[in-house]
Design a protein around this motif. Sequence first.
Motif, mmCIF file in Angstrom:
data_model
loop_
_atom_site.group_PDB
_atom_site.id
_atom_site.type_symbol
_atom_site.label_atom_id
_atom_site.label_comp_id
_atom_site.label_asym_id
_atom_site.label_seq_id
_atom_site.Cartn_x
_atom_site.Cartn_y
_atom_site.Cartn_z
ATOM 1 N N CYS A 297 0.840 -1.165 -0.059
ATOM 2 C CA CYS A 297 -0.041 0.026 0.003
ATOM 3 C C CYS A 297 0.846 1.314 -0.004
ATOM 4 N N PHE B 57 0.597 4.021 1.149
ATOM 5 C CA PHE B 57 0.503 4.807 2.268
ATOM 6 C C PHE B 57 1.193 4.307 3.545
ATOM 7 N N CYS B 58 0.625 2.922 3.978
ATOM 8 C CA CYS B 58 1.223 2.336 4.960
ATOM 9 C C CYS B 58 2.118 1.424 4.774
ATOM 10 N N CYS C 40 -4.751 0.322 0.487
ATOM 11 C CA CYS C 40 -5.358 -0.528 1.373
ATOM 12 C C CYS C 40 -6.693 -0.015 1.840
ATOM 13 N N CYS D 267 -6.248 2.823 4.881
ATOM 14 C CA CYS D 267 -5.716 4.204 4.224
ATOM 15 C C CYS D 267 -6.649 4.839 3.440
HETATM 16 ZN ZN LIG Z 1 -2.501 1.214 3.787
#
Ligand SMILES: [Zn+2]
Length: 227
Positions: free
Chosen positions: A41, A43-44, A53, A56
């Motif tokens: 993902c 972001f994470c 995901c 996020c």
């Molecule tokens: Zn994520």
Amino acid sequence: MQLLLDLIYPSRCAACDQLCSQNAAFCVTCARALEPIEGGCRFCALPSPGNLCLSCLVRPPSYKRARSMFAFGGPLADAIRRFKFGRMPALGRTLASLLREDEELTDKEALERRLIVPVPLHYRRLRQREFNPASLLVLAAPLTGIRAFDALSRVRDTPPQTALSGRARQNNVRDAFVGRRDRVRGRSVLLIDDVMTTGATVEACTRALRQAGAIEVSVLTMARAVP
Ligand SMILES: [Zn+2]
Ligand SMILES: [Zn+2]
């Protein structure tokens, strides 16, 4: 030739201390047990079928992007533990050599102006531990940018995150960090840490950096705890 070099300068596996081939961070057995995270993902950094995901999507973090090299566990966890708690700072160089970015940042000039910042320790913990693992990673990582060890500081000594879960981690690190405006303002920042667990620490660091005027913050860690 490699065989000769191995005989003259034997290297040891970062996880199990077996002799291994020159310039290899891990022996063959440990290397096979590593779990690289490819295209997690954005972001994470968690492994995810798409590049975003669900959690996020619902609650995006403040940083622009996070990337972790490997899932936390197995030989990587052993190597990180030896590095941090076994007082083996030399292992930092070996681990840092594995840190890579993806190709997203292609503007070379922007890369050269970017700050590379370690997640800081509180000075009291630094005194106990003698070195900040994240700083050693920043020092040795093959990354382009200005290494800025003083751009972010930890103003509150918080209990270790490992003892806490979820929401408690967020509260624990809230307002624990302060960015230096004169260093950070108008810059993009790459934040480095050894392990990203829930993301609460890097989220708190990002907020402090943004408050000090950073344009954007990305995160790069060696390992990501995968639930
Ligand atoms: Zn994520
Ligand atoms: Zn090994």
